[in-house]
Scaffold this active site. Structure first.
Site, PDB file in Angstrom:
ATOM      1  N   HIS A  87     -14.185  25.012   6.368  1.00 43.66           N
ATOM      2  CA  HIS A  87     -12.882  24.440   6.018  1.00 43.66           C
ATOM      3  C   HIS A  87     -12.396  24.986   4.669  1.00 43.66           C
ATOM      4  CE1 HIS A  87     -12.528  21.338   9.160  1.00 43.66           C
ATOM      5  NE2 HIS A  87     -13.850  21.402   9.156  1.00 43.66           N
ATOM      6  N   GLU A 106      -9.516  25.028   3.433  1.00 44.23           N
ATOM      7  CA  GLU A 106      -8.483  24.182   2.819  1.00 44.23           C
ATOM      8  C   GLU A 106      -9.060  23.222   1.783  1.00 44.23           C
ATOM      9  OE1 GLU A 106      -9.659  23.939   5.864  1.00 44.23           O
ATOM     10  OE2 GLU A 106      -9.705  21.880   6.620  1.00 44.23           O
ATOM     11  N   LEU A 166       1.551   3.375  -2.323  1.00 49.28           N
ATOM     12  CA  LEU A 166       2.375   3.648  -3.505  1.00 49.28           C
ATOM     13  C   LEU A 166       1.943   4.944  -4.181  1.00 49.28           C
ATOM     14  CD1 LEU A 166       2.833   0.161  -5.212  1.00 49.28           C
ATOM     15  CD2 LEU A 166       4.492   1.461  -3.871  1.00 49.28           C
ATOM     16  N   GLY A 184     -10.436  25.352  15.512  1.00 46.54           N
ATOM     17  CA  GLY A 184      -9.478  26.432  15.756  1.00 46.54           C
ATOM     18  C   GLY A 184     -10.186  27.770  15.920  1.00 46.54           C
ATOM     19  N   CYS A 192     -12.220  25.897  11.868  1.00 52.10           N
ATOM     20  CA  CYS A 192     -13.269  25.081  12.500  1.00 52.10           C
ATOM     21  C   CYS A 192     -13.057  25.028  14.015  1.00 52.10           C
ATOM     22  CB  CYS A 192     -13.358  23.710  11.852  1.00 52.10           C
ATOM     23  SG  CYS A 192     -15.014  23.026  12.016  1.00 52.10           S
ATOM     24  N   GLU A 214     -10.480  -8.301   1.141  1.00 46.93           N
ATOM     25  CA  GLU A 214     -11.507  -7.259   1.077  1.00 46.93           C
ATOM     26  C   GLU A 214     -11.745  -6.703  -0.317  1.00 46.93           C
ATOM     27  OE1 GLU A 214     -10.207  -4.277   3.876  1.00 46.93           O
ATOM     28  OE2 GLU A 214     -11.521  -5.226   5.359  1.00 46.93           O
ATOM     29  N   SER A 261       0.852  -1.193   0.000  1.00 46.62           N
ATOM     30  CA  SER A 261       0.000   0.000   0.000  1.00 46.62           C
ATOM     31  C   SER A 261       0.889   1.245   0.000  1.00 46.62           C
ATOM     32  CB  SER A 261      -0.913  -0.023   1.227  1.00 46.62           C
ATOM     33  OG  SER A 261      -0.131  -0.087   2.389  1.00 46.62           O
TER      34      SER A 261
HETATM   35  N1  GLN Z   1     -15.528  19.569  17.119  1.00 49.21           N
HETATM   36  C1  GLN Z   1     -16.025  20.759  16.517  1.00 49.21           C
HETATM   37  C2  GLN Z   1     -17.481  20.622  16.105  1.00 49.21           C
HETATM   38  O1  GLN Z   1     -17.971  19.528  15.917  1.00 49.21           O
HETATM   39  C3  GLN Z   1     -15.161  21.209  15.347  1.00 49.21           C
HETATM   40  C4  GLN Z   1     -15.124  20.252  14.226  1.00 49.21           C
HETATM   41  C5  GLN Z   1     -13.980  20.497  13.246  1.00 49.21           C
HETATM   42  O2  GLN Z   1     -12.978  21.113  13.596  1.00 49.21           O
HETATM   43  N2  GLN Z   1     -14.090  19.964  12.038  1.00 49.21           N
HETATM   44  O3  GLN Z   1     -18.168  21.583  15.947  1.00 49.21           O
END
Ligand code: GLN
Length: 536
Positions: A510, A512, A17, A386, A384, A152, A15
């Site tokens: 998010h 990112e 690769l 953070g 999030c 699997e 795995s």
């Molecule tokens: N634990 C937090 C929530 O559920 C933040 C989730 C996250 O950082 N993706 O709201």
């Protein structure tokens, strides 16, 4: 039967690769020749989706526009192709069985014995064809997770075998990714593991059309010939895939090896349109010729496994290229960060990012990191969890709510500045029940966020259960933390910024997940820019 052509990507020998990167690179080359391409991944585990998996298992959970929680390889597909994926692009054994068992309960199988063959394989085949049948794609690449020979993945290999036969000549091919290890003591590259993995495929009735060989050393023409002869593929179909400095060089390496041409010839598709990789090459050039460097600390609790933050680290690569600087990301374990050692651990960084996450572990360290960034006016980016932590820190240390917390971590706080929304309180199942997928957000003019995006209406992807508690909006805002992004439908706070700070931005979503080579994410570009200014 659909008009699309199908490419299956399997893996042999071991795995890790990089099937996802090879699939994405091939897709990029075909796309750059004008074909409409998509990639899907079939994962052989029994979870219905990876949403309930700990990041230590398979790395981050990637979320699509439509709110599917998927394998991180879909992130590579989107970053390379700059085209969104969806739930249909990621299928697990759990999901396949769920459908078949639900069908059985509904009586769909009319009293028959329900079996792996044909019922499971038929369901897999149906899902393998769905994207092709939409008419949106000329070519569908299907990555089969796991390694050939695993118990699997047997139903997937069997489904692939049947489909290749049903679709007929030159409509479906198999690209087998394998390892050609170098034995130092013998001073030789060894072909035997590849021969064995091809033999395993042959036992299952599948002849690979192309071998892509991961190797640390060049494959000599003789060795390629040997592999071709013993694995029963054409001489031009043994492709060398050497280790490279960055995954973004792989499409260029595959172009040199003519992987795209060989594929197109086998699928009887024309290869007269030369690939247009101008944007990609520009990006690569900037990536490999940075004019400066900047050090960023990523504070999280899954730092032992950098795959847990895959999209964040890739977004930094995109933003770095945009800013012509090398972003050096250092992972800082939040569990071991404390007011006593924060200075020694975070000093010297030009930016601090506090990562997403779930649960109580490492929370105090994250609070410490936020406080340090806020007080020392170091550019801060909270994603999030953070962002939630940045609200808690501000509520505790600036507003003066000393027990402020998220109800995720503390059920009895008198200041739940982050809390569950009503609809989340009724949830009984964990899987697929968070706020997931794309939501609109309106930005406040003049905010760091609005400046970064260059507009005030945006849409970003979410994955969380808890939210900023609007009961505390007044208190938090009047003390200097502003809500600069709001969901226009629900009024939920999506972005917070601290005043009188060079760049302090926390986002509930998010960002990112939407950063690609062609569209580096504006907030990451903004954050890297702020870090460069801070350093300067
Ligand atoms: N634990 C937090 C929530 O559920 C933040 C989730 C996250 O950082 N993706 O709201």
């Amino acid at each position: 039967m659909s008009q699309s052509k199908y490419i299956f990507v399997t893996g042999g020998v071991t795995s890790s690769l990089g099937k996802g990167i090879i699939a994405a690179s091939l897709a990029k080359l075909l796309q750059s020749r004008g074909y409409r391409v998509t990639i899907q991944k079939f994962d052989p585990y029994l979870n219905v989706d990876p949403g309930t998996l700990n990041p230590y298992e398979h790395g981050e959970c990637y979320v699509t526009e439509d709110g599917a929680e998927t394998d991180l390889d879909l992130g590579h597909y989107e970053r390379f192709l700059n085209v969104p994926t969806s739930q249909a692009n990621n299928v697990t054994t759990g999901r396949v069985y769920q459908t078949v068992i639900e069908n059985e309960r509904k009586g769909v199988y009319l009293g028959k014995t329900v079996q792996v063959i044909p019922h499971i394989t038929d369901e897999i085949k149906r899902r393998m064809l769905v994207l092709g049948e939409s008419g949106d794609y000329d070519i569908v690449i299907t990555e089969i997770g796991g390694t050939v020979g695993d118990i699997e993945s047997l139903p997937y290999v069997e489904s692939m075998r049947q489909l290749i036969w049903e679709l007929g000549d030159s409509n479906a091919i198999v690209v087998h990714l394998t390892l050609v290890p170098y034995l130092k003591a013998a001073g030789e590259l060894k072909t035997k593991p590849t021969q064995h993995s091809v033999k395993s495929l042959l036992e299952l009735g599948v002849q690979p059309d192309i071998l892509v060989c991961r190797t640390e050393h060049p494959l000599s023409p003789d060795l390629k010939k040997k592999l071709a002869l013993f694995c029963n593929v054409q001489g031009n179909s043994v492709i060398e895939a050497r280790d490279l400095k960055t995954i973004y060089e792989v499409p260029m390496a595959m172009l040199k090896e003519k992987l795209d041409k060989v594929v197109l010839a086998k699928l009887k598709l024309k290869s007269s349109n030369e690939p247009n990789l101008e944007q990609w090459s520009n990006f690569l050039f900037r990536l490999e010729h940075p004019k400066s460097e900047v050090k960023i600390a990523l504070v999280g609790k899954y730092v032992e496994l950098p795959d847990a933050y895959k999209s964040i680290s890739e977004a930094f690569i995109h933003a770095g290229a945009a800013k012509e600087c090398e972003v050096q990301v250092t992972y800082i374990h939040s569990e071991y960060l404390s007011p006593e050692n924060v200075e020694s651990k975070l000093k010297g960084f030009a930016g601090i990012l506090v990562a997403p996450g779930f649960g109580s572990r490492g929370i105090e360290g994250k609070l410490t990191a936020v406080k340090y960034a806020r007080e020392n006016k170091i550019p801060f980016f909270g994603i999030c969890l953070g962002m939630q932590i940045s609200v808690i820190e501000f509520a505790r240390n600036v507003v003066g709510f000393s027990d402020a917390h998220s109800s995720e971590m503390s059920a009895d706080t008198t200041h739940p500045v982050i809390a569950l929304m009503e609809e989340q309180k009724e949830m009984e199942n964990y899987g697929g029940t968070m706020r997931l997928g794309a939501y609109d957000c309106e930005l406040v003019k003049g905010s760091h966020a609005a400046k970064a995006y260059g507009k005030t209406k945006i849409s970003e992807r979410h994955r969380h259960r808890y939210e900023f508690n609007n009961e505390f909006k007044e208190a938090v805002q009047s003390a200097g933390m502003k809500i600069t992004g709001t969901n226009p439908k629900t009024g939920l706070a999506e972005i917070v910024e601290v005043e009188n700070h060079p760049w302090f931005v926390g986002v509930q979503f998010h960002p990112e997940l939407k950063s690609t080579v062609e569209n580096p994410h504006p907030l990451f570009v903004g954050f890297v820019g702020a870090a460069l200014n801070f350093k300067g």
